[in-house]
Design an enzyme around this catalytic site. Structure first.
Site, PDB file in Angstrom:
ATOM      1  N   TYR A  64       3.793  -3.817   4.563  1.00  0.00           N
ATOM      2  CA  TYR A  64       2.375  -3.047   4.815  1.00  0.00           C
ATOM      3  C   TYR A  64       2.523  -2.095   3.698  1.00  0.00           C
ATOM      4  O   TYR A  64       1.570  -1.857   2.655  1.00  0.00           O
ATOM      5  CB  TYR A  64       2.034  -2.484   6.118  1.00  0.00           C
ATOM      6  N   SER A 100      -3.270   4.036   0.659  1.00  0.00           N
ATOM      7  CA  SER A 100      -2.787   4.875   2.118  1.00  0.00           C
ATOM      8  C   SER A 100      -1.578   5.705   1.628  1.00  0.00           C
ATOM      9  O   SER A 100      -1.153   5.623   0.504  1.00  0.00           O
ATOM     10  CB  SER A 100      -2.356   3.750   2.950  1.00  0.00           C
TER      11      SER A 100
HETATM   12  P1  NDP Z   1      -9.925  -1.399  11.231  1.00  0.00           P
HETATM   13  O1  NDP Z   1      -9.177  -2.357  12.014  1.00  0.00           O
HETATM   14  O2  NDP Z   1     -10.727  -0.425  12.089  1.00  0.00           O
HETATM   15  O3  NDP Z   1     -10.901  -2.087  10.099  1.00  0.00           O
HETATM   16  C1  NDP Z   1     -10.696  -2.889   9.269  1.00  0.00           C
HETATM   17  C2  NDP Z   1     -11.693  -3.829   8.642  1.00  0.00           C
HETATM   18  O4  NDP Z   1     -11.144  -4.607   7.738  1.00  0.00           O
HETATM   19  C3  NDP Z   1     -12.442  -4.587   9.764  1.00  0.00           C
HETATM   20  O5  NDP Z   1     -13.942  -4.524   9.381  1.00  0.00           O
HETATM   21  C4  NDP Z   1     -12.157  -5.858   9.391  1.00  0.00           C
HETATM   22  O6  NDP Z   1     -13.124  -6.714   9.767  1.00  0.00           O
HETATM   23  C5  NDP Z   1     -11.578  -5.899   7.998  1.00  0.00           C
HETATM   24  N1  NDP Z   1     -11.037  -7.126   7.791  1.00  0.00           N
HETATM   25  C6  NDP Z   1      -9.498  -7.324   7.968  1.00  0.00           C
HETATM   26  N2  NDP Z   1      -9.115  -8.427   7.449  1.00  0.00           N
HETATM   27  C7  NDP Z   1     -10.308  -9.082   6.939  1.00  0.00           C
HETATM   28  C8  NDP Z   1     -10.485 -10.148   6.320  1.00  0.00           C
HETATM   29  N3  NDP Z   1      -9.474 -11.098   6.186  1.00  0.00           N
HETATM   30  N4  NDP Z   1     -11.684 -10.532   5.586  1.00  0.00           N
HETATM   31  C9  NDP Z   1     -12.495  -9.609   5.577  1.00  0.00           C
HETATM   32  N5  NDP Z   1     -12.481  -8.321   6.490  1.00  0.00           N
HETATM   33  C10 NDP Z   1     -11.153  -8.091   7.069  1.00  0.00           C
HETATM   34  O7  NDP Z   1      -9.262  -0.348  10.278  1.00  0.00           O
HETATM   35  P2  NDP Z   1      -9.387   0.935   9.402  1.00  0.00           P
HETATM   36  O8  NDP Z   1     -10.789   1.226   9.240  1.00  0.00           O
HETATM   37  O9  NDP Z   1      -8.553   1.889   9.815  1.00  0.00           O
HETATM   38  O10 NDP Z   1      -8.975   0.436   7.969  1.00  0.00           O
HETATM   39  C11 NDP Z   1      -9.517   0.179   6.805  1.00  0.00           C
HETATM   40  C12 NDP Z   1      -8.723   0.312   5.518  1.00  0.00           C
HETATM   41  O11 NDP Z   1      -8.087   1.716   5.743  1.00  0.00           O
HETATM   42  C13 NDP Z   1      -7.695  -0.622   5.600  1.00  0.00           C
HETATM   43  O12 NDP Z   1      -7.356  -1.184   4.074  1.00  0.00           O
HETATM   44  C14 NDP Z   1      -6.513   0.314   6.073  1.00  0.00           C
HETATM   45  O13 NDP Z   1      -5.274  -0.187   5.505  1.00  0.00           O
HETATM   46  C15 NDP Z   1      -6.749   1.316   5.325  1.00  0.00           C
HETATM   47  N6  NDP Z   1      -6.016   2.691   5.972  1.00  0.00           N
HETATM   48  C16 NDP Z   1      -6.257   2.814   7.384  1.00  0.00           C
HETATM   49  C17 NDP Z   1      -5.602   4.076   7.709  1.00  0.00           C
HETATM   50  C18 NDP Z   1      -5.680   4.350   9.272  1.00  0.00           C
HETATM   51  O14 NDP Z   1      -4.573   4.982   9.844  1.00  0.00           O
HETATM   52  N7  NDP Z   1      -6.605   3.642  10.253  1.00  0.00           N
HETATM   53  C19 NDP Z   1      -4.696   4.713   7.103  1.00  0.00           C
HETATM   54  C20 NDP Z   1      -4.809   4.260   5.644  1.00  0.00           C
HETATM   55  C21 NDP Z   1      -5.310   3.390   5.185  1.00  0.00           C
HETATM   56  P3  NDP Z   1     -13.070  -8.209  10.444  1.00  0.00           P
HETATM   57  O15 NDP Z   1     -12.004  -8.064  11.394  1.00  0.00           O
HETATM   58  O16 NDP Z   1     -14.462  -8.491  11.023  1.00  0.00           O
HETATM   59  O17 NDP Z   1     -12.908  -9.188   9.371  1.00  0.00           O
HETATM   60  C1  8X3 Z   2      -1.989   3.700   7.500  1.00  0.00           C
HETATM   61  C2  8X3 Z   2      -1.293   5.099   7.545  1.00  0.00           C
HETATM   62  O1  8X3 Z   2       1.131   5.889   8.139  1.00  0.00           O
HETATM   63  O2  8X3 Z   2       0.252   3.741   9.497  1.00  0.00           O
HETATM   64  O3  8X3 Z   2      -2.136   2.980   6.126  1.00  0.00           O
HETATM   65  O4  8X3 Z   2       0.881   3.501   7.246  1.00  0.00           O
HETATM   66  S1  8X3 Z   2       0.250   4.441   8.144  1.00  0.00           S
END
Ligand code: NDP
Ligand code: 8X3
Length: 262
Positions: free
Chosen positions: A159, A146
């Site tokens: 985070y 991120s």
């Molecule tokens: P979502 O919340 O839409 O998806 C998150 C996914 O992670 C879900 O499928 C969830 O599945 C899974 N997950 C969470 N906890 C667990 C666990 N304990 N075991 C197994 N699976 C888990 O978020 P995003 O798609 O946005 O996030 C995906 C990745 O991208 C993350 O690592 C996030 O930090 C990163 N990211 C996101 C950004 C954003 O702005 N959205 C920016 C930068 C990075 P389930 O709940 O079914 O377990």
């Molecule tokens: C998610 C992006 O800016 O919320 O990783 O940290 S931010």
């Protein structure tokens, strides 16, 4: 196993029940990949499998487990059948932010969840899958970092720490995997509109929506396309890391929001 199956590449995506993971599954399926999709929500995995089968006739294995639980990780991934052990691509995507408070007011349950999922979960999955790749003589690991792995913002210390850890782990992984011919890429998105903010604010949809007000955020598919681009580089090329933000976001601190008038 039929001939077509042996020729298709196999990807394992963690956190495919939503957002970036789900979009990556859909895109890779469209590109002819076989998929192992994981997450905790089994019902969502079942629906995703149906969608992938209908749209792309994809071979799909669904595995519902919690990446925080090492025993679940090893029992789900360590016992894959011969037909599914040939993993070409691991997308370490499962992750979350939980809460947004100053450290003196933070909820330690949220901290544990972020640390256990974003750092330890990624490590447990990699520890199980990397030896399979080594046995086959190659592969590609894509870690979801991120912009929070580069900069630290107020109320986000824990985070941001977990995503700094993903950055350190990605660098170390690239060194350790070097002699095995395994490529390692870290993708560092800025704002992506997924369920991320709903999860961060514990289901407060109004607060979650406010994060994206006046910004055309990245979509999950934008990130999936970025993963695919990195994966599709020629075999001698490794994309180390990619930072990708909306045009309206310079970094973690500066966002140029369109003022919405009533
Ligand atoms: P979502 O919340 O839409 O998806 C998150 C996914 O992670 C879900 O499928 C969830 O599945 C899974 N997950 C969470 N906890 C667990 C666990 N304990 N075991 C197994 N699976 C888990 O978020 P995003 O798609 O946005 O996030 C995906 C990745 O991208 C993350 O690592 C996030 O930090 C990163 N990211 C996101 C950004 C954003 O702005 N959205 C920016 C930068 C990075 P389930 O709940 O079914 O377990
Ligand atoms: C998610 C992006 O800016 O919320 O990783 O940290 S931010």
């Amino acid at each position: 196993m039929n001939k077509q199956t042996t020729e298709r590449r196999t990807a394992l995506i963690t956190g495919a029940t939503s957002g970036i993971g789900e979009a990556t599954a859909l895109l890779l399926a469209a590109e002819g990949w076989r998929l192992i999709v994981t997450g905790r929500r089994a019902e969502r995995l079942k629906l995703l499998k149906q969608k992938l089968k209908q749209a792309h006739d994809t071979d799909v294995l669904t595995l519902a487990f919690d990446v925080r639980d090492q025993r679940q990780v090893t029992s789900s991934l360590g016992t894959l059948s011969e037909g599914w052990r040939g993993i070409d691509l691991l997308v370490n995507n499962a992750g979350l932010a939980a809460g947004m408070e100053h450290l003196d007011a933070g909820d330690t349950v949220d901290w544990e969840q972020m640390i256990d999922t974003n750092i330890k979960g990624l490590l447990y999955v990699t520890r199980t899958v990397a030896p399979m790749m080594i046995e086959r003589g190659g592969g590609h690991i894509v870690n979801l970092g991120s912009i929070a792995g580069r900069q630290v913002y107020e109320n986000g210390a824990v985070y941001c720490a977990t995503k700094h850890a993903v950055n350190a782990i990605s660098q170390g992984m690239r060194i350790d995997m070097l002699k095995h011919g395994i490529r390692v890429t870290e993708i560092r998105p800025g704002m992506v509109e997924t369920e991320f903010s709903q999860v961060r604010f514990h289901g407060d949809t109004a607060r979650a929506a406010a994060v994206y007000t006046g910004v055309e955020a990245l979509s999950a598919d934008d990130i999936a396309q970025t993963v695919l681009w990195a994966v599709n580089r020629p075999p001698h090329v490794n994309i180390d890391d990619i930072t990708i933000t909306p045009r309206q976001q310079a970094n973690a601190y500066y966002t140029n929001r369109t003022v919405v008038s009533d």
